[in-house]
Design an enzyme around this catalytic site. Structure first.
Site, mmCIF file in Angstrom:
data_model
loop_
_atom_site.group_PDB
_atom_site.id
_atom_site.type_symbol
_atom_site.label_atom_id
_atom_site.label_comp_id
_atom_site.label_asym_id
_atom_site.label_seq_id
_atom_site.Cartn_x
_atom_site.Cartn_y
_atom_site.Cartn_z
ATOM 1 N N ARG A 194 0.840 -1.202 0.000
ATOM 2 C CA ARG A 194 0.000 0.000 0.000
ATOM 3 C C ARG A 194 0.882 1.263 0.000
ATOM 4 O O ARG A 194 1.027 1.936 -1.018
ATOM 5 C CB ARG A 194 -0.943 -0.007 1.216
ATOM 6 C CG ARG A 194 -2.173 0.888 1.062
ATOM 7 C CD ARG A 194 -1.898 2.344 1.306
ATOM 8 N NE ARG A 194 -1.367 2.595 2.653
ATOM 9 C CZ ARG A 194 -0.852 3.751 3.037
ATOM 10 N NH1 ARG A 194 -0.792 4.766 2.200
ATOM 11 N NH2 ARG A 194 -0.364 3.906 4.256
ATOM 12 N N ASP A 195 1.523 1.542 1.111
ATOM 13 C CA ASP A 195 2.305 2.780 1.220
ATOM 14 C C ASP A 195 3.456 2.780 0.207
ATOM 15 O O ASP A 195 3.751 3.795 -0.425
ATOM 16 C CB ASP A 195 2.856 2.910 2.647
ATOM 17 C CG ASP A 195 3.179 4.347 3.023
ATOM 18 O OD1 ASP A 195 3.335 5.180 2.113
ATOM 19 O OD2 ASP A 195 3.298 4.638 4.221
ATOM 20 N N HIS B 171 5.091 4.682 12.755
ATOM 21 C CA HIS B 171 5.255 4.649 11.288
ATOM 22 C C HIS B 171 6.255 5.731 10.885
ATOM 23 O O HIS B 171 5.980 6.920 11.013
ATOM 24 C CB HIS B 171 3.877 4.903 10.663
ATOM 25 C CG HIS B 171 3.858 4.939 9.165
ATOM 26 N ND1 HIS B 171 3.289 3.919 8.415
ATOM 27 C CD2 HIS B 171 4.303 5.846 8.259
ATOM 28 C CE1 HIS B 171 3.388 4.214 7.121
ATOM 29 N NE2 HIS B 171 3.997 5.394 6.999
ATOM 30 N N HIS C 209 9.141 7.277 8.055
ATOM 31 C CA HIS C 209 9.789 7.335 6.746
ATOM 32 C C HIS C 209 11.247 7.728 6.990
ATOM 33 O O HIS C 209 11.560 8.442 7.945
ATOM 34 C CB HIS C 209 9.083 8.354 5.846
ATOM 35 C CG HIS C 209 7.793 7.841 5.299
ATOM 36 N ND1 HIS C 209 7.507 7.798 3.949
ATOM 37 C CD2 HIS C 209 6.702 7.326 5.914
ATOM 38 C CE1 HIS C 209 6.294 7.292 3.763
ATOM 39 N NE2 HIS C 209 5.779 7.000 4.937
ATOM 40 N N CYS D 132 8.113 10.197 -0.829
ATOM 41 C CA CYS D 132 7.317 11.146 -0.060
ATOM 42 C C CYS D 132 6.718 12.100 -1.078
ATOM 43 O O CYS D 132 7.451 12.722 -1.848
ATOM 44 C CB CYS D 132 8.207 11.901 0.923
ATOM 45 S SG CYS D 132 7.382 13.308 1.677
ATOM 46 N N ASN E 112 9.424 4.516 3.311
ATOM 47 C CA ASN E 112 9.322 3.958 4.660
ATOM 48 C C ASN E 112 10.641 3.325 5.071
ATOM 49 O O ASN E 112 11.439 2.909 4.223
ATOM 50 C CB ASN E 112 8.252 2.860 4.690
ATOM 51 C CG ASN E 112 6.863 3.402 4.435
ATOM 52 O OD1 ASN E 112 6.220 3.894 5.340
ATOM 53 N ND2 ASN E 112 6.423 3.332 3.189
HETATM 54 ZN ZN LIG Z 1 3.840 6.275 5.184
#
Ligand SMILES: [Zn+2]
Length: 309
Positions: free
Chosen positions: A18-19, A212, A214, A245, A254
């Site tokens: 997903r991310d 979470h 990055h 990002c 991430n």
């Molecule tokens: Zn993220």
């Protein structure tokens, strides 16, 4: 620090499908995503964010989310989660049988308006509707809120910790099961992380359960460690540090799953993850997203002889 509840003290929650893929332009084949999820499971991961129930028109990359939830549920012990943007997405998440759904809530007012077209408090109201819908349907799908830009924002700059903690309290009052704090844009530093998670635990107790980060500016792993010292035990990460990002072109994504596995192995904290399997998977994912930069550090030199795989 909280004591270990199980022999495996750390949950690394993979967010790659997903991310990681969200910022990749070319759509990954569903078969490759399934192979990715399957290999993560074989490497010991038990929580994977497999996709998002955003309208497929907005994000064709994630249009196969329902199929991926169904696939993930065939793997023993695997708990698939999905991102949902609103109540409509939540309904699809509940119907899919996902273990958990994650609603993003931006602590930065400016970021919230720009990205979600809602104020943070309007998102809290949506959260309450989602909890009510889940309960009305008799579903066991966990409702999680991910408080993004919790450590700073590219639009607004500073985000006040008091505002983050106010939203943590509001999420608890809305009846959510789990809360995470996210450094969406790579602004956090380890001291800030330790302090905010400690304060957040005072407000939300065990419900504050996910960190979470990055690695936009190289502090991703330092922030993971600071959150662990503050009591966090679940960390989002992405195979190969895939993903960027949206507000910092060229920036890394991430924290890498294999780097987080190494970090905890290096200090003797069990994660249940098979390091060599993760390294092999990194190579496969690289071939599926050809041309996309991967990130992370441990893949360059491999494990030191003093750390067991
Ligand atoms: Zn993220």
């Amino acid at each position: 620090m909280r004591a270990a509840k199980t022999p495996i003290d750390i949950v690394v929650s993979e967010v790659g499908p997903r991310d990681g893929l969200q910022s990749v332009a070319r759509t990954m084949a569903t078969g490759h995503k399934k192979a990715w999820i399957d290999a993560l499971h074989a490497a010991g991961l038990r929580e994977i964010e497999v996709g998002s129930f955003v309208p497929p028109k907005l994000m064709p990359q994630l249009a196969d989310t329902a199929e991926l939830v169904a696939f993930a549920k065939t793997l023993p012990g695997l708990l698939p989660s999905v991102l949902v943007p609103n109540l409509k997405g939540a309904e699809r998440a509940i119907d899919s049988g996902a273990h958990a759904m994650l609603l993003p809530l931006s602590a930065s007012h400016a970021h919230s308006l720009a990205n979600l077209r809602k104020t943070p408090d309007e998102v809290v109201a949506e959260l309450r509707r989602i909890v009510d819908l889940r309960d009305a349907k008799g579903s066991h799908c966990l409702v999680e809120v991910g408080i993004s830009t919790a450590f700073g924002c590219t639009i607004q700059g500073r985000v006040e910790p008091a505002e983050v903690l106010r939203l943590v309290r509001a999420a608890v009052d809305a009846g959510v099961d789990r809360i995470g704090l996210a450094d969406t844009v790579g602004y956090a530093d380890p001291l800030q992380v330790g302090t905010l998670f400690e304060q957040g635990i005072e407000v939300a107790g065990d419900k504050l359960s996910c960190a979470h980060f990055h690695d936009t500016r190289g502090l991703g792993l330092a922030n993971v460690f600071a959150a662990w010292q503050a009591g966090m035990r679940r960390f989002d990460a992405c195979t190969g540090g895939l993903g960027g990002c949206p507000h910092a072109p060229g920036a890394s994504g991430n924290v890498a799953t294999e780097d987080v596995a190494y970090l905890f192995a290096s200090v003797g904290v069990p994660t249940g993850l098979n390091f060599n399997a993760l390294m092999a998977l990194r190579e496969r994912v690289a071939s599926w997203v050809e041309g996309e930069p991967l990130h992370g550090a441990i893949w360059r030199a491999g494990l030191p002889r003093t750390v067991a795989a």
